[in-house]
Design a protein around this motif. Structure first.
Motif, PDB file in Angstrom:
ATOM      1  N   VAL A 160       0.842  -1.208   0.000  1.00 53.72           N
ATOM      2  CA  VAL A 160       0.000   0.000   0.000  1.00 53.72           C
ATOM      3  C   VAL A 160       0.872   1.251   0.000  1.00 53.72           C
ATOM      4  O   VAL A 160       0.615   2.208  -0.751  1.00 53.72           O
ATOM      5  CB  VAL A 160      -0.948  -0.014   1.210  1.00 53.72           C
ATOM      6  CG1 VAL A 160      -1.620   1.347   1.383  1.00 53.72           C
ATOM      7  CG2 VAL A 160      -2.004  -1.102   1.047  1.00 53.72           C
ATOM      8  N   ALA A 161       1.894   1.272   0.846  1.00 54.87           N
ATOM      9  CA  ALA A 161       2.765   2.445   0.923  1.00 54.87           C
ATOM     10  C   ALA A 161       3.426   2.729  -0.422  1.00 54.87           C
ATOM     11  O   ALA A 161       3.517   3.891  -0.845  1.00 54.87           O
ATOM     12  CB  ALA A 161       3.823   2.230   1.999  1.00 54.87           C
ATOM     13  N   HIS A 162       3.873   1.689  -1.102  1.00 51.70           N
ATOM     14  CA  HIS A 162       4.521   1.891  -2.398  1.00 51.70           C
ATOM     15  C   HIS A 162       3.539   2.428  -3.435  1.00 51.70           C
ATOM     16  O   HIS A 162       3.877   3.331  -4.212  1.00 51.70           O
ATOM     17  CB  HIS A 162       5.150   0.584  -2.876  1.00 51.70           C
ATOM     18  CG  HIS A 162       6.475   0.306  -2.248  1.00 51.70           C
ATOM     19  ND1 HIS A 162       6.610  -0.034  -0.920  1.00 51.70           N
ATOM     20  CD2 HIS A 162       7.746   0.346  -2.760  1.00 51.70           C
ATOM     21  CE1 HIS A 162       7.898  -0.197  -0.648  1.00 51.70           C
ATOM     22  NE2 HIS A 162       8.599   0.017  -1.734  1.00 51.70           N
ATOM     23  N   LEU A 163       2.349   1.885  -3.459  1.00 45.73           N
ATOM     24  CA  LEU A 163       1.347   2.373  -4.405  1.00 45.73           C
ATOM     25  C   LEU A 163       1.020   3.847  -4.150  1.00 45.73           C
ATOM     26  O   LEU A 163       0.920   4.647  -5.085  1.00 45.73           O
ATOM     27  CB  LEU A 163       0.078   1.520  -4.308  1.00 45.73           C
ATOM     28  CG  LEU A 163       0.200   0.063  -4.781  1.00 45.73           C
ATOM     29  CD1 LEU A 163      -1.092  -0.691  -4.501  1.00 45.73           C
ATOM     30  CD2 LEU A 163       0.532   0.011  -6.271  1.00 45.73           C
ATOM     31  N   VAL A 164       0.876   4.202  -2.886  1.00 49.50           N
ATOM     32  CA  VAL A 164       0.508   5.569  -2.523  1.00 49.50           C
ATOM     33  C   VAL A 164       1.631   6.546  -2.867  1.00 49.50           C
ATOM     34  O   VAL A 164       1.394   7.614  -3.450  1.00 49.50           O
ATOM     35  CB  VAL A 164       0.161   5.648  -1.019  1.00 49.50           C
ATOM     36  CG1 VAL A 164       0.066   7.101  -0.549  1.00 49.50           C
ATOM     37  CG2 VAL A 164      -1.149   4.922  -0.734  1.00 49.50           C
ATOM     38  N   VAL A 165       2.857   6.201  -2.522  1.00 44.33           N
ATOM     39  CA  VAL A 165       3.974   7.118  -2.752  1.00 44.33           C
ATOM     40  C   VAL A 165       4.250   7.273  -4.244  1.00 44.33           C
ATOM     41  O   VAL A 165       4.492   8.392  -4.723  1.00 44.33           O
ATOM     42  CB  VAL A 165       5.228   6.633  -2.002  1.00 44.33           C
ATOM     43  CG1 VAL A 165       6.433   7.507  -2.356  1.00 44.33           C
ATOM     44  CG2 VAL A 165       4.991   6.665  -0.494  1.00 44.33           C
ATOM     45  N   LEU A 212       1.465  12.187  -9.568  1.00 44.98           N
ATOM     46  CA  LEU A 212       0.604  13.364  -9.491  1.00 44.98           C
ATOM     47  C   LEU A 212       1.441  14.635  -9.450  1.00 44.98           C
ATOM     48  O   LEU A 212       1.107  15.627 -10.114  1.00 44.98           O
ATOM     49  CB  LEU A 212      -0.296  13.280  -8.256  1.00 44.98           C
ATOM     50  CG  LEU A 212      -1.210  14.487  -8.004  1.00 44.98           C
ATOM     51  CD1 LEU A 212      -2.120  14.741  -9.208  1.00 44.98           C
ATOM     52  CD2 LEU A 212      -2.029  14.281  -6.735  1.00 44.98           C
ATOM     53  N   ALA A 213       2.532  14.630  -8.704  1.00 47.16           N
ATOM     54  CA  ALA A 213       3.403  15.804  -8.638  1.00 47.16           C
ATOM     55  C   ALA A 213       3.965  16.137 -10.019  1.00 47.16           C
ATOM     56  O   ALA A 213       3.997  17.308 -10.425  1.00 47.16           O
ATOM     57  CB  ALA A 213       4.533  15.552  -7.640  1.00 47.16           C
ATOM     58  N   ARG A 214       4.395  15.125 -10.739  1.00 46.00           N
ATOM     59  CA  ARG A 214       4.943  15.370 -12.076  1.00 46.00           C
ATOM     60  C   ARG A 214       3.868  15.890 -13.022  1.00 46.00           C
ATOM     61  O   ARG A 214       4.151  16.746 -13.871  1.00 46.00           O
ATOM     62  CB  ARG A 214       5.563  14.088 -12.611  1.00 46.00           C
ATOM     63  CG  ARG A 214       6.882  13.731 -11.912  1.00 46.00           C
ATOM     64  CD  ARG A 214       7.496  12.463 -12.451  1.00 46.00           C
ATOM     65  NE  ARG A 214       8.842  12.255 -11.909  1.00 46.00           N
ATOM     66  CZ  ARG A 214       9.590  11.194 -12.132  1.00 46.00           C
ATOM     67  NH1 ARG A 214       9.121  10.222 -12.929  1.00 46.00           N
ATOM     68  NH2 ARG A 214      10.797  11.084 -11.600  1.00 46.00           N
ATOM     69  N   PHE A 215       2.650  15.399 -12.888  1.00 47.52           N
ATOM     70  CA  PHE A 215       1.560  15.895 -13.728  1.00 47.52           C
ATOM     71  C   PHE A 215       1.278  17.369 -13.420  1.00 47.52           C
ATOM     72  O   PHE A 215       1.105  18.186 -14.338  1.00 47.52           O
ATOM     73  CB  PHE A 215       0.306  15.051 -13.485  1.00 47.52           C
ATOM     74  CG  PHE A 215      -0.903  15.559 -14.207  1.00 47.52           C
ATOM     75  CD1 PHE A 215      -1.107  15.254 -15.541  1.00 47.52           C
ATOM     76  CD2 PHE A 215      -1.839  16.357 -13.554  1.00 47.52           C
ATOM     77  CE1 PHE A 215      -2.217  15.739 -16.219  1.00 47.52           C
ATOM     78  CE2 PHE A 215      -2.953  16.842 -14.226  1.00 47.52           C
ATOM     79  CZ  PHE A 215      -3.146  16.533 -15.563  1.00 47.52           C
ATOM     80  N   PRO A 229       2.689   8.868   8.131  1.00 47.31           N
ATOM     81  CA  PRO A 229       3.026   9.916   7.151  1.00 47.31           C
ATOM     82  C   PRO A 229       4.506  10.057   6.816  1.00 47.31           C
ATOM     83  O   PRO A 229       4.851  10.182   5.635  1.00 47.31           O
ATOM     84  CB  PRO A 229       2.457  11.185   7.817  1.00 47.31           C
ATOM     85  CG  PRO A 229       1.294  10.690   8.598  1.00 47.31           C
ATOM     86  CD  PRO A 229       1.688   9.337   9.121  1.00 47.31           C
ATOM     87  N   PRO A 230       5.441  10.014   7.797  1.00 45.14           N
ATOM     88  CA  PRO A 230       6.849  10.180   7.407  1.00 45.14           C
ATOM     89  C   PRO A 230       7.439   8.969   6.696  1.00 45.14           C
ATOM     90  O   PRO A 230       8.561   9.045   6.174  1.00 45.14           O
ATOM     91  CB  PRO A 230       7.571  10.392   8.758  1.00 45.14           C
ATOM     92  CG  PRO A 230       6.499  10.654   9.758  1.00 45.14           C
ATOM     93  CD  PRO A 230       5.278   9.952   9.257  1.00 45.14           C
ATOM     94  N   ALA A 231       6.696   7.857   6.643  1.00 50.01           N
ATOM     95  CA  ALA A 231       7.245   6.611   6.109  1.00 50.01           C
ATOM     96  C   ALA A 231       7.391   6.627   4.594  1.00 50.01           C
ATOM     97  O   ALA A 231       7.910   5.658   4.028  1.00 50.01           O
ATOM     98  CB  ALA A 231       6.372   5.425   6.533  1.00 50.01           C
ATOM     99  N   PHE A 232       6.992   7.713   3.924  1.00 50.49           N
ATOM    100  CA  PHE A 232       7.176   7.742   2.465  1.00 50.49           C
ATOM    101  C   PHE A 232       8.647   7.660   2.093  1.00 50.49           C
ATOM    102  O   PHE A 232       8.991   7.244   0.984  1.00 50.49           O
ATOM    103  CB  PHE A 232       6.545   9.011   1.876  1.00 50.49           C
ATOM    104  CG  PHE A 232       7.184  10.289   2.316  1.00 50.49           C
ATOM    105  CD1 PHE A 232       8.291  10.793   1.665  1.00 50.49           C
ATOM    106  CD2 PHE A 232       6.669  11.007   3.390  1.00 50.49           C
ATOM    107  CE1 PHE A 232       8.882  11.972   2.067  1.00 50.49           C
ATOM    108  CE2 PHE A 232       7.248  12.185   3.806  1.00 50.49           C
ATOM    109  CZ  PHE A 232       8.358  12.671   3.142  1.00 50.49           C
ATOM    110  N   GLY A 285       3.869  12.829   0.898  1.00 42.97           N
ATOM    111  CA  GLY A 285       4.646  12.466  -0.277  1.00 42.97           C
ATOM    112  C   GLY A 285       4.503  13.484  -1.390  1.00 42.97           C
ATOM    113  O   GLY A 285       5.497  13.897  -2.004  1.00 42.97           O
ATOM    114  N   LEU A 286       3.277  13.918  -1.646  1.00 43.05           N
ATOM    115  CA  LEU A 286       3.030  14.913  -2.699  1.00 43.05           C
ATOM    116  C   LEU A 286       3.747  16.218  -2.377  1.00 43.05           C
ATOM    117  O   LEU A 286       4.402  16.812  -3.253  1.00 43.05           O
ATOM    118  CB  LEU A 286       1.534  15.149  -2.852  1.00 43.05           C
ATOM    119  CG  LEU A 286       1.119  16.185  -3.907  1.00 43.05           C
ATOM    120  CD1 LEU A 286       1.571  15.761  -5.296  1.00 43.05           C
ATOM    121  CD2 LEU A 286      -0.397  16.409  -3.871  1.00 43.05           C
TER     122      LEU A 286
END
Length: 406
Positions: free
Chosen positions: A53-58, A64-67, A176-179, A396-397
Protein backbone atom coordinates in the motif's frame (compact mmCIF):
# COMPACT_ATOMS: atom_id res chain seq x y z
CA UNK A 1 -5.41 -5.95 24.93
CA UNK A 2 -2.35 -6.90 26.88
CA UNK A 3 0.22 -4.43 28.14
CA UNK A 4 3.88 -5.04 27.43
CA UNK A 5 5.65 -5.97 30.62
CA UNK A 6 9.27 -5.31 31.52
CA UNK A 7 9.83 -8.69 33.10
CA UNK A 8 12.59 -11.24 32.79
CA UNK A 9 10.54 -13.06 30.19
CA UNK A 10 9.71 -9.79 28.40
CA UNK A 11 6.30 -11.16 27.41
CA UNK A 12 2.74 -10.58 28.54
CA UNK A 13 -0.43 -12.58 28.39
CA UNK A 14 -3.37 -11.42 26.32
CA UNK A 15 -5.64 -10.15 29.09
CA UNK A 16 -7.75 -7.09 29.63
CA UNK A 17 -7.52 -4.75 32.61
CA UNK A 18 -4.57 -4.38 35.01
CA UNK A 19 -1.24 -6.01 34.25
CA UNK A 20 -1.04 -9.53 35.66
CA UNK A 21 1.04 -10.42 38.67
CA UNK A 22 4.62 -11.64 38.03
CA UNK A 23 3.67 -15.26 38.60
CA UNK A 24 0.75 -14.94 36.19
CA UNK A 25 2.99 -13.34 33.57
CA UNK A 26 5.47 -16.17 33.97
CA UNK A 27 2.75 -18.76 33.49
CA UNK A 28 1.53 -16.91 30.41
CA UNK A 29 5.07 -16.78 29.01
CA UNK A 30 5.52 -20.51 29.57
CA UNK A 31 2.26 -21.21 27.75
CA UNK A 32 3.30 -18.98 24.87
CA UNK A 33 6.68 -20.71 24.72
CA UNK A 34 4.90 -24.03 24.23
CA UNK A 35 2.82 -22.64 21.35
CA UNK A 36 4.20 -22.84 17.80
CA UNK A 37 6.59 -19.97 17.18
CA UNK A 38 5.78 -17.78 14.18
CA UNK A 39 8.14 -18.16 11.26
CA UNK A 40 9.88 -15.36 9.41
CA UNK A 41 7.62 -16.17 6.49
CA UNK A 42 4.66 -15.19 8.67
CA UNK A 43 6.45 -12.01 9.73
CA UNK A 44 7.01 -11.07 6.10
CA UNK A 45 3.40 -11.89 5.28
CA UNK A 46 2.28 -9.52 8.04
CA UNK A 47 4.56 -6.78 6.68
CA UNK A 48 3.68 -7.17 3.00
CA UNK A 49 0.20 -5.50 2.90
CA UNK A 50 1.38 -2.22 4.42
CA UNK A 51 4.53 -2.30 2.31
CA UNK A 52 2.51 -2.71 -0.90
CA UNK A 53 0.00 0.00 0.00
CA UNK A 54 2.76 2.44 0.92
CA UNK A 55 4.52 1.89 -2.40
CA UNK A 56 1.35 2.37 -4.40
CA UNK A 57 0.51 5.57 -2.52
CA UNK A 58 3.97 7.12 -2.75
CA UNK A 59 4.43 6.30 -6.44
CA UNK A 60 0.97 7.74 -7.15
CA UNK A 61 1.96 10.90 -5.27
CA UNK A 62 5.09 11.20 -7.40
CA UNK A 63 3.14 10.76 -10.63
CA UNK A 64 0.60 13.36 -9.49
CA UNK A 65 3.40 15.80 -8.64
CA UNK A 66 4.94 15.37 -12.08
CA UNK A 67 1.56 15.89 -13.73
CA UNK A 68 0.96 19.09 -11.74
CA UNK A 69 4.40 20.42 -12.65
CA UNK A 70 4.38 19.44 -16.31
CA UNK A 71 0.79 20.20 -17.30
CA UNK A 72 -0.71 22.63 -14.80
CA UNK A 73 2.44 24.61 -13.97
CA UNK A 74 1.32 25.04 -10.38
CA UNK A 75 4.69 24.73 -8.69
CA UNK A 76 8.05 26.44 -8.30
CA UNK A 77 11.46 25.71 -9.77
CA UNK A 78 12.23 23.58 -6.69
CA UNK A 79 9.19 21.45 -7.52
CA UNK A 80 10.56 20.86 -11.02
CA UNK A 81 13.83 19.66 -9.51
CA UNK A 82 12.33 17.44 -6.80
CA UNK A 83 9.65 15.90 -9.00
CA UNK A 84 12.28 15.16 -11.65
CA UNK A 85 14.59 13.53 -9.08
CA UNK A 86 11.62 11.50 -7.86
CA UNK A 87 12.50 8.67 -5.50
CA UNK A 88 16.10 9.88 -5.43
CA UNK A 89 15.30 13.42 -4.31
CA UNK A 90 16.42 15.23 -1.14
CA UNK A 91 18.72 13.07 1.05
CA UNK A 92 18.62 10.22 -1.46
CA UNK A 93 20.42 12.43 -3.97
CA UNK A 94 23.19 13.08 -1.43
CA UNK A 95 23.62 9.35 -0.83
CA UNK A 96 23.80 8.78 -4.60
CA UNK A 97 26.45 11.45 -5.07
CA UNK A 98 28.52 10.22 -2.11
CA UNK A 99 28.43 6.63 -3.41
CA UNK A 100 29.43 7.78 -6.90
CA UNK A 101 32.10 10.35 -6.12
CA UNK A 102 33.13 10.06 -2.47
CA UNK A 103 33.03 12.79 0.16
CA UNK A 104 36.07 14.59 -1.28
CA UNK A 105 34.26 15.41 -4.53
CA UNK A 106 30.93 16.67 -3.18
CA UNK A 107 30.30 19.70 -0.94
CA UNK A 108 31.59 19.48 2.63
CA UNK A 109 28.07 19.54 4.04
CA UNK A 110 27.68 16.03 2.61
CA UNK A 111 29.68 14.80 5.63
CA UNK A 112 26.49 14.97 7.71
CA UNK A 113 25.37 11.82 5.85
CA UNK A 114 27.09 8.93 7.58
CA UNK A 115 28.89 6.42 5.34
CA UNK A 116 27.40 2.97 5.97
CA UNK A 117 24.45 3.39 3.61
CA UNK A 118 26.31 4.90 0.60
CA UNK A 119 29.04 2.30 1.13
CA UNK A 120 26.44 -0.43 0.64
CA UNK A 121 25.48 1.19 -2.67
CA UNK A 122 29.08 1.66 -3.78
CA UNK A 123 29.25 -1.65 -5.74
CA UNK A 124 26.70 -0.13 -8.12
CA UNK A 125 29.42 2.26 -9.34
CA UNK A 126 30.45 -0.35 -11.92
CA UNK A 127 27.18 0.44 -13.70
CA UNK A 128 27.52 4.19 -13.25
CA UNK A 129 24.91 6.53 -11.84
CA UNK A 130 22.05 4.27 -12.88
CA UNK A 131 23.61 1.33 -11.04
CA UNK A 132 24.08 3.30 -7.82
CA UNK A 133 20.56 4.71 -8.03
CA UNK A 134 19.05 1.28 -8.58
CA UNK A 135 21.01 -0.24 -5.71
CA UNK A 136 20.01 2.55 -3.31
CA UNK A 137 16.35 1.95 -4.11
CA UNK A 138 16.70 -1.82 -3.79
CA UNK A 139 18.39 -1.45 -0.40
CA UNK A 140 15.81 1.02 0.87
CA UNK A 141 12.73 -0.76 -0.43
CA UNK A 142 13.96 -4.21 0.51
CA UNK A 143 14.92 -2.86 3.91
CA UNK A 144 11.40 -1.47 4.32
CA UNK A 145 9.88 -4.94 3.93
CA UNK A 146 12.42 -6.42 6.33
CA UNK A 147 11.66 -3.65 8.81
CA UNK A 148 7.96 -4.46 8.79
CA UNK A 149 8.76 -8.11 9.46
CA UNK A 150 11.14 -7.23 12.29
CA UNK A 151 8.62 -4.89 13.90
CA UNK A 152 6.02 -7.66 13.73
CA UNK A 153 8.41 -10.10 15.39
CA UNK A 154 9.48 -7.65 18.10
CA UNK A 155 5.92 -6.64 18.97
CA UNK A 156 4.88 -10.29 19.10
CA UNK A 157 7.76 -11.28 21.36
CA UNK A 158 7.18 -8.34 23.70
CA UNK A 159 3.41 -8.66 24.02
CA UNK A 160 2.22 -11.98 22.63
CA UNK A 161 -0.56 -9.95 20.95
CA UNK A 162 -0.76 -10.96 17.28
CA UNK A 163 -3.26 -8.23 16.39
CA UNK A 164 -1.01 -5.55 17.87
CA UNK A 165 1.98 -6.98 15.99
CA UNK A 166 0.08 -6.82 12.68
CA UNK A 167 -0.97 -3.23 13.35
CA UNK A 168 2.61 -2.29 14.13
CA UNK A 169 3.82 -3.83 10.85
CA UNK A 170 1.17 -1.83 9.00
CA UNK A 171 1.82 1.44 10.80
CA UNK A 172 5.56 1.47 10.33
CA UNK A 173 4.86 1.41 6.58
CA UNK A 174 1.99 3.89 6.29
CA UNK A 175 2.64 6.54 8.92
CA UNK A 176 3.03 9.92 7.15
CA UNK A 177 6.85 10.18 7.41
CA UNK A 178 7.25 6.61 6.11
CA UNK A 179 7.18 7.74 2.46
CA UNK A 180 10.98 7.97 2.70
CA UNK A 181 11.09 4.14 2.81
CA UNK A 182 10.07 4.13 -0.85
CA UNK A 183 12.85 6.61 -1.63
CA UNK A 184 16.59 6.03 -1.46
CA UNK A 185 16.88 6.84 2.24
CA UNK A 186 18.92 5.09 4.92
CA UNK A 187 16.02 4.87 7.40
CA UNK A 188 14.66 1.40 6.51
CA UNK A 189 18.00 -0.32 7.05
CA UNK A 190 18.94 1.87 10.01
CA UNK A 191 15.70 1.25 11.89
CA UNK A 192 15.94 -2.45 11.06
CA UNK A 193 19.39 -2.54 12.68
CA UNK A 194 18.01 -0.88 15.82
CA UNK A 195 15.21 -3.45 16.02
CA UNK A 196 17.72 -6.28 15.55
CA UNK A 197 19.80 -4.86 18.41
CA UNK A 198 16.73 -4.78 20.68
CA UNK A 199 15.72 -8.31 19.71
CA UNK A 200 19.22 -9.66 20.21
CA UNK A 201 19.59 -7.97 23.60
CA UNK A 202 16.23 -9.31 24.75
CA UNK A 203 17.36 -12.83 23.81
CA UNK A 204 20.73 -12.40 25.50
CA UNK A 205 22.64 -12.51 22.22
CA UNK A 206 24.83 -9.55 23.01
CA UNK A 207 27.44 -10.03 20.30
CA UNK A 208 24.69 -9.91 17.68
CA UNK A 209 23.35 -6.76 19.34
CA UNK A 210 26.87 -5.30 19.20
CA UNK A 211 27.23 -6.07 15.49
CA UNK A 212 23.89 -4.44 14.64
CA UNK A 213 24.63 -1.42 16.84
CA UNK A 214 28.08 -0.92 15.30
CA UNK A 215 26.64 -0.59 11.79
CA UNK A 216 23.75 1.52 13.07
CA UNK A 217 26.24 3.95 14.60
CA UNK A 218 27.96 4.34 11.24
CA UNK A 219 24.69 4.83 9.36
CA UNK A 220 22.91 7.71 11.09
CA UNK A 221 24.16 10.80 12.99
CA UNK A 222 21.90 9.81 15.89
CA UNK A 223 23.43 6.33 15.95
CA UNK A 224 25.21 6.78 19.31
CA UNK A 225 21.81 7.17 20.98
CA UNK A 226 21.32 3.40 20.69
CA UNK A 227 23.82 3.04 23.54
CA UNK A 228 21.18 4.40 25.93
CA UNK A 229 18.59 1.60 25.62
CA UNK A 230 21.25 -1.08 25.26
CA UNK A 231 22.86 0.24 28.42
CA UNK A 232 19.54 -0.06 30.24
CA UNK A 233 19.15 -3.63 28.99
CA UNK A 234 22.74 -4.52 29.88
CA UNK A 235 22.23 -3.41 33.47
CA UNK A 236 19.13 -5.55 33.96
CA UNK A 237 19.67 -8.61 36.16
CA UNK A 238 23.38 -7.91 36.64
CA UNK A 239 23.27 -9.51 40.08
CA UNK A 240 24.49 -13.06 39.85
CA UNK A 241 25.52 -12.61 36.21
CA UNK A 242 28.39 -14.78 35.01
CA UNK A 243 31.41 -12.49 34.63
CA UNK A 244 32.14 -14.05 31.27
CA UNK A 245 28.95 -12.42 29.94
CA UNK A 246 30.02 -8.89 30.92
CA UNK A 247 32.34 -8.21 27.93
CA UNK A 248 29.58 -9.00 25.43
CA UNK A 249 27.16 -6.63 27.16
CA UNK A 250 29.80 -3.92 27.36
CA UNK A 251 30.59 -4.38 23.67
CA UNK A 252 26.91 -3.98 22.75
CA UNK A 253 26.64 -0.74 24.73
CA UNK A 254 29.82 0.70 23.23
CA UNK A 255 29.20 -0.47 19.67
CA UNK A 256 26.95 2.33 18.36
CA UNK A 257 29.22 5.15 19.62
CA UNK A 258 32.18 3.16 18.25
CA UNK A 259 30.58 2.94 14.82
CA UNK A 260 30.06 6.69 14.75
CA UNK A 261 33.50 7.25 16.24
CA UNK A 262 35.21 5.34 13.44
CA UNK A 263 33.63 7.66 10.89
CA UNK A 264 34.44 10.78 12.91
CA UNK A 265 38.05 9.61 13.26
CA UNK A 266 38.31 9.18 9.50
CA UNK A 267 36.84 12.66 8.96
CA UNK A 268 39.40 14.09 11.40
CA UNK A 269 42.25 12.47 9.47
CA UNK A 270 40.89 13.43 6.05
CA UNK A 271 39.45 16.89 6.70
CA UNK A 272 41.16 18.00 9.92
CA UNK A 273 38.01 18.28 12.07
CA UNK A 274 36.28 15.15 13.31
CA UNK A 275 33.15 17.06 14.28
CA UNK A 276 32.45 18.35 10.77
CA UNK A 277 29.57 15.85 10.25
CA UNK A 278 27.76 17.49 13.16
CA UNK A 279 28.92 21.03 12.49
CA UNK A 280 27.54 20.69 8.96
CA UNK A 281 24.08 20.38 10.49
CA UNK A 282 24.43 23.92 11.88
CA UNK A 283 24.42 25.44 8.40
CA UNK A 284 21.57 27.90 7.88
CA UNK A 285 18.59 26.09 6.42
CA UNK A 286 19.46 22.76 8.08
CA UNK A 287 19.08 22.02 11.80
CA UNK A 288 20.80 25.23 12.88
CA UNK A 289 22.81 25.73 16.06
CA UNK A 290 22.12 23.36 18.98
CA UNK A 291 19.66 24.62 21.58
CA UNK A 292 18.21 23.45 24.87
CA UNK A 293 15.47 20.89 24.04
CA UNK A 294 13.49 21.85 27.15
CA UNK A 295 13.40 25.46 25.97
CA UNK A 296 12.26 24.33 22.51
CA UNK A 297 9.53 22.16 24.02
CA UNK A 298 8.30 25.11 26.08
CA UNK A 299 8.33 27.27 22.95
CA UNK A 300 6.32 24.64 21.06
CA UNK A 301 3.69 24.36 23.81
CA UNK A 302 3.46 28.14 24.14
CA UNK A 303 3.01 28.67 20.41
CA UNK A 304 0.42 25.91 20.18
CA UNK A 305 -1.55 27.53 23.00
CA UNK A 306 -1.70 30.63 20.82
CA UNK A 307 -2.96 28.70 17.80
CA UNK A 308 0.37 28.46 15.96
CA UNK A 309 0.93 24.89 14.72
CA UNK A 310 4.43 25.62 13.44
CA UNK A 311 6.03 25.74 10.04
CA UNK A 312 5.09 22.61 8.09
CA UNK A 313 2.80 21.57 11.00
CA UNK A 314 5.66 20.37 13.22
CA UNK A 315 4.30 21.35 16.64
CA UNK A 316 1.39 18.88 16.90
CA UNK A 317 3.79 16.00 16.23
CA UNK A 318 5.95 17.10 19.15
CA UNK A 319 2.95 17.04 21.49
CA UNK A 320 1.89 13.61 20.22
CA UNK A 321 5.43 12.34 20.84
CA UNK A 322 5.36 13.61 24.44
CA UNK A 323 2.00 11.91 25.05
CA UNK A 324 3.29 8.69 23.52
CA UNK A 325 6.41 8.87 25.68
CA UNK A 326 4.30 9.10 28.85
CA UNK A 327 2.24 6.08 27.77
CA UNK A 328 5.41 4.21 26.87
CA UNK A 329 6.95 4.83 30.29
CA UNK A 330 3.90 3.33 31.97
CA UNK A 331 3.44 0.21 29.87
CA UNK A 332 6.62 -0.75 28.03
CA UNK A 333 10.12 -1.82 29.16
CA UNK A 334 12.36 0.98 30.42
CA UNK A 335 14.78 0.59 27.50
CA UNK A 336 12.04 1.63 25.07
CA UNK A 337 11.30 4.83 26.99
CA UNK A 338 15.01 5.57 27.30
CA UNK A 339 15.47 5.30 23.54
CA UNK A 340 12.40 7.42 22.81
CA UNK A 341 13.37 10.11 25.33
CA UNK A 342 16.91 10.34 23.95
CA UNK A 343 15.56 10.58 20.39
CA UNK A 344 12.98 13.24 21.27
CA UNK A 345 15.57 15.30 23.14
CA UNK A 346 18.00 15.10 20.21
CA UNK A 347 15.25 16.07 17.75
CA UNK A 348 14.25 19.08 19.85
CA UNK A 349 17.85 20.25 20.37
CA UNK A 350 17.61 22.15 17.13
CA UNK A 351 16.76 25.65 16.06
CA UNK A 352 15.00 24.21 13.00
CA UNK A 353 12.45 21.40 13.45
CA UNK A 354 12.46 20.34 9.80
CA UNK A 355 12.22 16.55 9.38
CA UNK A 356 11.30 16.04 13.05
CA UNK A 357 8.44 13.75 11.99
CA UNK A 358 10.92 11.45 10.29
CA UNK A 359 13.23 11.45 13.29
CA UNK A 360 10.39 10.52 15.66
CA UNK A 361 8.98 7.84 13.34
CA UNK A 362 12.49 6.42 13.03
CA UNK A 363 12.41 5.70 16.77
CA UNK A 364 10.32 2.53 16.47
CA UNK A 365 9.00 2.46 20.09
CA UNK A 366 6.71 5.34 19.10
CA UNK A 367 5.22 3.10 16.40
CA UNK A 368 4.62 0.31 18.91
CA UNK A 369 2.82 2.67 21.30
CA UNK A 370 0.57 3.88 18.51
CA UNK A 371 -0.18 0.29 17.52
CA UNK A 372 -1.15 -0.39 21.10
CA UNK A 373 -3.31 2.73 21.34
CA UNK A 374 -5.36 1.77 18.26
CA UNK A 375 -6.33 -1.63 19.62
CA UNK A 376 -9.63 -0.86 21.33
CA UNK A 377 -11.62 -1.97 18.28
CA UNK A 378 -11.35 -2.88 14.60
CA UNK A 379 -13.23 0.24 13.52
CA UNK A 380 -10.83 2.53 15.35
CA UNK A 381 -7.81 0.72 13.93
CA UNK A 382 -9.21 0.99 10.40
CA UNK A 383 -9.88 4.71 10.79
CA UNK A 384 -6.31 5.28 11.97
CA UNK A 385 -4.91 3.26 9.06
CA UNK A 386 -7.01 5.13 6.48
CA UNK A 387 -6.20 8.57 7.88
CA UNK A 388 -2.52 7.69 8.14
CA UNK A 389 -2.42 6.43 4.55
CA UNK A 390 -4.10 9.60 3.30
CA UNK A 391 -1.57 11.71 5.18
CA UNK A 392 1.19 9.56 3.70
CA UNK A 393 -0.06 10.60 0.25
CA UNK A 394 -0.23 14.27 1.25
CA UNK A 395 3.26 14.29 2.74
CA UNK A 396 4.65 12.47 -0.28
CA UNK A 397 3.03 14.91 -2.70
CA UNK A 398 4.30 17.91 -0.73
CA UNK A 399 7.80 16.42 -0.72
CA UNK A 400 7.88 15.85 -4.47
CA UNK A 401 6.59 19.40 -4.99
CA UNK A 402 9.40 20.77 -2.83
CA UNK A 403 7.10 22.28 -0.21
CA UNK A 404 7.93 19.84 2.61
CA UNK A 405 11.39 18.92 3.88
CA UNK A 406 11.46 15.16 4.52
Amino acid sequence: MSAPAASTTRTATSTAGPAPAPTERLAGAEAQAQAPSPSWRQDLAAAAPGWIVAHLVVVASLLLARFLVAHLHVASHLAHVRSHQGLLAWDADWYRRIALHGYAHVPTRSLRFFPAFPLLAWPGVVAGSAGVSALLLVLANGGALVLGALIHRLALEETGDRALARRAAWLVAVLPPAFVMVMGYAEPLAISLAVVAFLAAARGRWWWAAAAALVFGAMRPVGPLLAVPLGVEALRHMRGLDRRAVPARAAAVAAAPAGAGLYLAWVALRFGDGMLPYRAQEIKGLRGPPVNPVVVLGHVLGRLAGGDIGKQLHYPWVVLAVIALVAMARRWPLSYSAFALATLAAALASYNLNSIERYLWGCFPFVLVLAEATGSGRAQARVVMVVSTLLLAVYGLATFLGSYVP
